[in-house]
Design a protein around this motif. Structure first.
Motif, PDB file in Angstrom:
ATOM      1  N   VAL A  55       0.842  -1.205   0.000  1.00  0.00           N
ATOM      2  CA  VAL A  55       0.000   0.000   0.000  1.00  0.00           C
ATOM      3  C   VAL A  55       0.877   1.256   0.000  1.00  0.00           C
ATOM      4  N   HIS A  56       1.945   1.264   0.794  1.00  0.00           N
ATOM      5  CA  HIS A  56       2.832   2.428   0.832  1.00  0.00           C
ATOM      6  C   HIS A  56       3.556   2.614  -0.495  1.00  0.00           C
ATOM      7  N   ALA A  57       3.871   1.529  -1.171  1.00  0.00           N
ATOM      8  CA  ALA A  57       4.548   1.617  -2.467  1.00  0.00           C
ATOM      9  C   ALA A  57       3.594   2.002  -3.597  1.00  0.00           C
ATOM     10  N   HIS A  58       2.310   1.661  -3.454  1.00  0.00           N
ATOM     11  CA  HIS A  58       1.321   1.895  -4.509  1.00  0.00           C
ATOM     12  C   HIS A  58       0.021   2.478  -3.935  1.00  0.00           C
ATOM     13  N   PRO A  59       0.087   3.658  -3.305  1.00  0.00           N
ATOM     14  CA  PRO A  59      -1.120   4.198  -2.653  1.00  0.00           C
ATOM     15  C   PRO A  59      -2.239   4.541  -3.625  1.00  0.00           C
ATOM     16  N   TRP A  60      -1.905   5.049  -4.818  1.00  0.00           N
ATOM     17  CA  TRP A  60      -2.967   5.401  -5.764  1.00  0.00           C
ATOM     18  C   TRP A  60      -3.722   4.168  -6.234  1.00  0.00           C
ATOM     19  N   GLU A  61      -3.019   3.083  -6.442  1.00  0.00           N
ATOM     20  CA  GLU A  61      -3.674   1.849  -6.857  1.00  0.00           C
ATOM     21  C   GLU A  61      -4.607   1.341  -5.760  1.00  0.00           C
ATOM     22  N   PHE A 107      -8.769   3.770   4.062  1.00  0.00           N
ATOM     23  CA  PHE A 107      -9.002   4.720   2.977  1.00  0.00           C
ATOM     24  C   PHE A 107      -8.556   6.123   3.378  1.00  0.00           C
ATOM     25  N   THR A 108      -9.012   6.611   4.537  1.00  0.00           N
ATOM     26  CA  THR A 108      -8.695   7.990   4.935  1.00  0.00           C
ATOM     27  C   THR A 108      -7.213   8.157   5.256  1.00  0.00           C
ATOM     28  N   ASP A 109      -6.581   7.153   5.853  1.00  0.00           N
ATOM     29  CA  ASP A 109      -5.139   7.242   6.126  1.00  0.00           C
ATOM     30  C   ASP A 109      -4.351   7.350   4.828  1.00  0.00           C
ATOM     31  N   THR A 110      -4.762   6.597   3.818  1.00  0.00           N
ATOM     32  CA  THR A 110      -4.073   6.656   2.527  1.00  0.00           C
ATOM     33  C   THR A 110      -4.331   7.991   1.852  1.00  0.00           C
ATOM     34  N   CYS A 111      -5.560   8.498   1.942  1.00  0.00           N
ATOM     35  CA  CYS A 111      -5.853   9.836   1.407  1.00  0.00           C
ATOM     36  C   CYS A 111      -4.984  10.889   2.099  1.00  0.00           C
ATOM     37  N   ASP A 112      -4.863  10.787   3.422  1.00  0.00           N
ATOM     38  CA  ASP A 112      -4.012  11.720   4.164  1.00  0.00           C
ATOM     39  C   ASP A 112      -2.576  11.674   3.648  1.00  0.00           C
ATOM     40  N   LEU A 114      -1.578  10.920   0.759  1.00  0.00           N
ATOM     41  CA  LEU A 114      -1.527  11.473  -0.592  1.00  0.00           C
ATOM     42  C   LEU A 114      -1.880  12.962  -0.630  1.00  0.00           C
ATOM     43  N   GLY A 115      -2.255  13.528   0.520  1.00  0.00           N
ATOM     44  CA  GLY A 115      -2.614  14.937   0.579  1.00  0.00           C
ATOM     45  C   GLY A 115      -4.024  15.228   0.098  1.00  0.00           C
ATOM     46  N   ILE A 116      -4.894  14.220   0.107  1.00  0.00           N
ATOM     47  CA  ILE A 116      -6.286  14.385  -0.315  1.00  0.00           C
ATOM     48  C   ILE A 116      -7.128  14.746   0.900  1.00  0.00           C
ATOM     49  N   GLU A 117      -7.777  15.911   0.860  1.00  0.00           N
ATOM     50  CA  GLU A 117      -8.653  16.307   1.965  1.00  0.00           C
ATOM     51  C   GLU A 117     -10.008  15.638   1.823  1.00  0.00           C
ATOM     52  N   TRP A 118     -10.539  15.154   2.933  1.00  0.00           N
ATOM     53  CA  TRP A 118     -11.801  14.427   2.954  1.00  0.00           C
ATOM     54  C   TRP A 118     -12.591  14.859   4.178  1.00  0.00           C
ATOM     55  N   THR A 119     -13.886  14.560   4.160  1.00  0.00           N
ATOM     56  CA  THR A 119     -14.746  14.810   5.313  1.00  0.00           C
ATOM     57  C   THR A 119     -15.690  13.627   5.487  1.00  0.00           C
ATOM     58  N   HIS A 120     -16.203  13.480   6.712  1.00  0.00           N
ATOM     59  CA  HIS A 120     -17.245  12.481   6.970  1.00  0.00           C
ATOM     60  C   HIS A 120     -18.593  13.067   6.580  1.00  0.00           C
ATOM     61  N   CYS A 121     -19.422  12.258   6.002  1.00  0.00           N
ATOM     62  CA  CYS A 121     -20.813  12.628   5.736  1.00  0.00           C
ATOM     63  C   CYS A 121     -21.664  11.606   6.470  1.00  0.00           C
ATOM     64  N   THR A 122     -22.257  12.010   7.564  1.00  0.00           N
ATOM     65  CA  THR A 122     -23.058  11.054   8.328  1.00  0.00           C
ATOM     66  C   THR A 122     -24.459  10.959   7.745  1.00  0.00           C
ATOM     67  N   VAL A 132     -14.938  13.522  -0.763  1.00  0.00           N
ATOM     68  CA  VAL A 132     -13.870  14.383  -1.256  1.00  0.00           C
ATOM     69  C   VAL A 132     -14.546  15.338  -2.228  1.00  0.00           C
ATOM     70  N   ALA A 133     -14.577  16.639  -1.885  1.00  0.00           N
ATOM     71  CA  ALA A 133     -15.337  17.581  -2.692  1.00  0.00           C
ATOM     72  C   ALA A 133     -14.540  18.806  -3.153  1.00  0.00           C
ATOM     73  N   LYS A 134     -13.377  19.071  -2.555  1.00  0.00           N
ATOM     74  CA  LYS A 134     -12.603  20.239  -2.992  1.00  0.00           C
ATOM     75  C   LYS A 134     -12.096  20.019  -4.410  1.00  0.00           C
ATOM     76  N   LYS A 135     -12.233  21.061  -5.218  1.00  0.00           N
ATOM     77  CA  LYS A 135     -11.941  20.974  -6.651  1.00  0.00           C
ATOM     78  C   LYS A 135     -10.548  20.395  -6.942  1.00  0.00           C
ATOM     79  N   THR A 136      -9.533  20.880  -6.263  1.00  0.00           N
ATOM     80  CA  THR A 136      -8.167  20.410  -6.552  1.00  0.00           C
ATOM     81  C   THR A 136      -7.979  18.947  -6.159  1.00  0.00           C
ATOM     82  N   HIS A 137      -8.650  18.519  -5.100  1.00  0.00           N
ATOM     83  CA  HIS A 137      -8.510  17.134  -4.637  1.00  0.00           C
ATOM     84  C   HIS A 137      -9.316  16.181  -5.516  1.00  0.00           C
TER      85      HIS A 137
END
Length: 149
Positions: A55-61, A107-112, A114-122, A132-137
């Motif tokens: 996972v650390h070697a291939h986080p995007w996959e 999932f969230t640890d890997t996003c972190d 990779l620098g991907i900002e995320w939020t919980h939607c309950t 993940v909703a920010k345009k750049t992410h």
């Protein structure tokens, strides 16, 4: 699969947009130690050290696989008042949904990482949805995830 499990029955079923591969082996538990009886959200899901290294070697996959299995990309919308007139505003968004706290954390640890900002939607008080909703992410995910088939 046949080269890894030469003594086992392997079959491939062609389906539109994919190939389904089936294998029966008692040794699959060695390769997938998270597999077990019962519901996955009711038992611990922890990566073995060799899996963490992958996972650390291939986080995007890894993120791509999670999104393709338990996620989606949608066009979300809202309304805003612009110059006194209410207008519809649309934007792309990714969701990842899983009842397992452990899988959501993977999932969230890997996003972190990779620098991907995320939020919980309950939903109904359950934090099963990650957004993940920010345009750049979203653009970053678009560049690496690709369409589901």
């Amino acid at each position: 699969m046949r080269s890894v499990f030469p003594g086992n029955s392997v079959c491939r079923v062609r389906r539109k947009g994919c190939h389904e591969v089936k294998l029966s082996s008692r040794h699959l538990w060695c390769l997938f130690p998270q597999h077990g009886s019962g519901k996955k959200h009711e038992r611990p899901i922890v990566l073995e050290p060799w899996q963490e290294a992958i996972v650390h070697a291939h986080p995007w996959e890894f993120v791509r696989g999670l999104i393709h299995s338990d996620g989606c990309r949608i066009t979300n919308w809202t309304t805003r008042v612009i110059a006194g007139e209410r207008k519809r505003y649309e934007y792309p968004r990714y969701f990842f949904t899983n009842a397992s706290d452990d899988i959501r954390k993977l999932f969230t640890d890997t996003c972190d990482a990779l620098g991907i900002e995320w939020t919980h939607c309950t939903r109904n008080g359950n934090p099963y949805n990650i957004s993940v909703a920010k345009k750049t992410h979203v653009a970053l995910l678009d560049a690496h995830i690709g369409p589901k088939y």
